[in-house]
Design an enzyme around this catalytic site. Structure first.
Site, short mmCIF file in Angstrom:
data_model
loop_
_atom_site.label_atom_id
_atom_site.label_comp_id
_atom_site.label_asym_id
_atom_site.label_seq_id
_atom_site.Cartn_x
_atom_site.Cartn_y
_atom_site.Cartn_z
N SER A 111 0.81 -1.22 0.00
CA SER A 111 0.00 0.00 0.00
C SER A 111 0.84 1.27 0.00
O SER A 111 0.36 2.32 0.38
CB SER A 111 -0.92 0.01 1.23
OG SER A 111 -1.70 -1.13 1.30
N THR A 148 4.48 1.01 0.91
CA THR A 148 5.53 0.79 1.91
C THR A 148 6.79 1.57 1.59
O THR A 148 7.35 2.25 2.45
CB THR A 148 5.87 -0.71 1.98
OG1 THR A 148 4.67 -1.46 2.15
CG2 THR A 148 6.82 -1.00 3.13
N HIS A 151 4.91 -5.86 7.38
CA HIS A 151 3.64 -6.32 6.84
C HIS A 151 2.93 -7.25 7.82
O HIS A 151 1.94 -7.89 7.45
CB HIS A 151 3.85 -7.06 5.51
CG HIS A 151 4.16 -6.16 4.35
ND1 HIS A 151 3.57 -4.93 4.19
CD2 HIS A 151 4.98 -6.33 3.28
CE1 HIS A 151 4.02 -4.38 3.08
NE2 HIS A 151 4.88 -5.19 2.51
N SER A 186 -0.88 -4.44 -8.10
CA SER A 186 0.50 -4.18 -7.72
C SER A 186 1.21 -5.47 -7.31
O SER A 186 2.36 -5.72 -7.71
CB SER A 186 0.54 -3.16 -6.58
OG SER A 186 1.87 -2.92 -6.16
N TYR A 230 -3.52 5.30 0.85
CA TYR A 230 -2.64 5.58 -0.29
C TYR A 230 -3.27 6.65 -1.18
O TYR A 230 -2.59 7.55 -1.68
CB TYR A 230 -2.44 4.28 -1.06
CG TYR A 230 -1.49 4.35 -2.23
CD1 TYR A 230 -0.14 4.12 -2.07
CD2 TYR A 230 -1.97 4.61 -3.52
CE1 TYR A 230 0.74 4.16 -3.15
CE2 TYR A 230 -1.11 4.66 -4.60
CZ TYR A 230 0.25 4.43 -4.42
OH TYR A 230 1.10 4.48 -5.49
N PHE A 246 6.78 10.54 -6.89
CA PHE A 246 7.04 9.26 -7.53
C PHE A 246 8.23 9.36 -8.49
O PHE A 246 9.11 8.48 -8.51
CB PHE A 246 5.79 8.80 -8.29
CG PHE A 246 5.91 7.43 -8.89
CD1 PHE A 246 5.79 6.30 -8.11
CD2 PHE A 246 6.16 7.27 -10.25
CE1 PHE A 246 5.91 5.02 -8.66
CE2 PHE A 246 6.29 6.01 -10.81
CZ PHE A 246 6.16 4.88 -10.01
#
Length: 295
Positions: free
Chosen positions: A53, A55, A107, A137, A192, A228
């Site tokens: 999500s 990380t 996780h 993903s 997210y 990003f």
């Protein structure tokens, strides 16, 4: 005696027993568990939990929030060392190098956390993401990660995802474990999608939760360097340092798109109906609601 003292006492004698009687391959794993548990007892740590999500995004964000916007760590330290994984063996090697307050990532579902965590002052930032985008993903991650089995077709992987036959089990079980945790004001939930829509606002929320009180100038600086595109070009964050036998970017880039709603490019109408039906049924008795529509 305090609960912390009793737990340390128990760990000491369990450690001696394992050294004397247990197989050698048990030793390193138990040392990591002891390290993780003792640190949770003795020190104030910041912990962050997510599952597919964002990380890596949080591994970029948290050091900058905690250190007031100093970019040095994200340009000189690989993300797996600056915010180490709770479930990996290297935690014991790098933990003492981290400045306080420290950030860890995992996780793990809530039910796998050690008792010392619940008694500590550690804070949790739990990032959730639309499970349809998580599945997409994860599908591409399974394609490029040499240490995971081949995902098969998208339809085959959907069956595995919904049945929990993937790393860390069912998404619904993971979300339920943390949404039903009794951590009170020690846990912050964020999505997210919120972060993609307005990263500076999300950074302010995170800063306030951690008591960092960052200025607007620092917030904007962190947002710029945690974009990003910036992370794609950062060798300390994009996993280009990993051998291709473990992470083969020729099959799929590790940092692939960083967008919301890519599931629409993958799900057929039949798959969407099946996915929505299973997830909705497994969450129907829960008191919390999801921040997105599953349709």
């Amino acid at each position: 005696f305090s609960k912390s003292f009793v737990l340390l006492y128990f760990l000491y004698f369990t450690f001696i027993f394992i050294l004397l009687f247990a197989p050698r391959e048990w030793h390193s794993n138990f040392v990591v568990l002891c390290t993780m548990t003792i640190k949770a007892i003795l020190f104030y740590s910041i912990l962050f939990y997510s599952i597919s999500s964002g990380t890596i995004w949080m591994q970029e964000i948290l050091p900058l929030v905690l250190n007031g916007g100093d970019l040095t760590p994200i340009h000189t330290i690989p993300n797996w060392e600056r915010v180490p994984w709770l479930e990996e063996k290297q935690l014991a090697r790098v933990l003492d190098r981290l400045a306080y307050p420290r950030a860890l990532v995992s996780h793990f579902p809530y039910n796998l956390m050690p008792p010392s965590f619940c008694a500590s002052k550690a804070k949790v930032i739990y990032v959730m993401r639309n499970p349809k985008d998580i599945m997409v993903s994860s599908y591409y991650f399974h394609q490029m990660a040499g240490f995971l089995e081949d995902p098969g077709t998208f339809d085959e992987f959907m069956d595995k995802f919904l049945e929990g036959k993937v790393m860390f089990g069912k998404w619904t079980d993971h979300v339920k474990s943390w949404r039903n945790s009794e951590l009170g004001d020690r846990i912050m939930y964020i999505t997210y999608e919120e972060m993609v829509q307005d990263l500076p606002a999300s950074l302010r929320h995170i800063s306030d939760f951690l008591g960092c009180n960052l200025t607007e100038e620092v917030i904007q600086k962190i947002a710029e360097h945690c974009s990003f595109k910036s992370m794609q070009n950062n060798n300390m964050s994009n996993f280009s340092l990993f051998p291709k036998v473990y992470m083969n970017s020729d099959k799929s880039p590790f940092l692939r798109k960083g967008i919301v709603g890519d599931w629409k490019n993958h799900f057929s109408s039949e798959q969407l109906t099946r996915f929505t039906s299973v997830i909705s049924k497994e969450l129907e008795s829960e008191s919390f609601s999801l921040p997105w529509s599953l349709d």
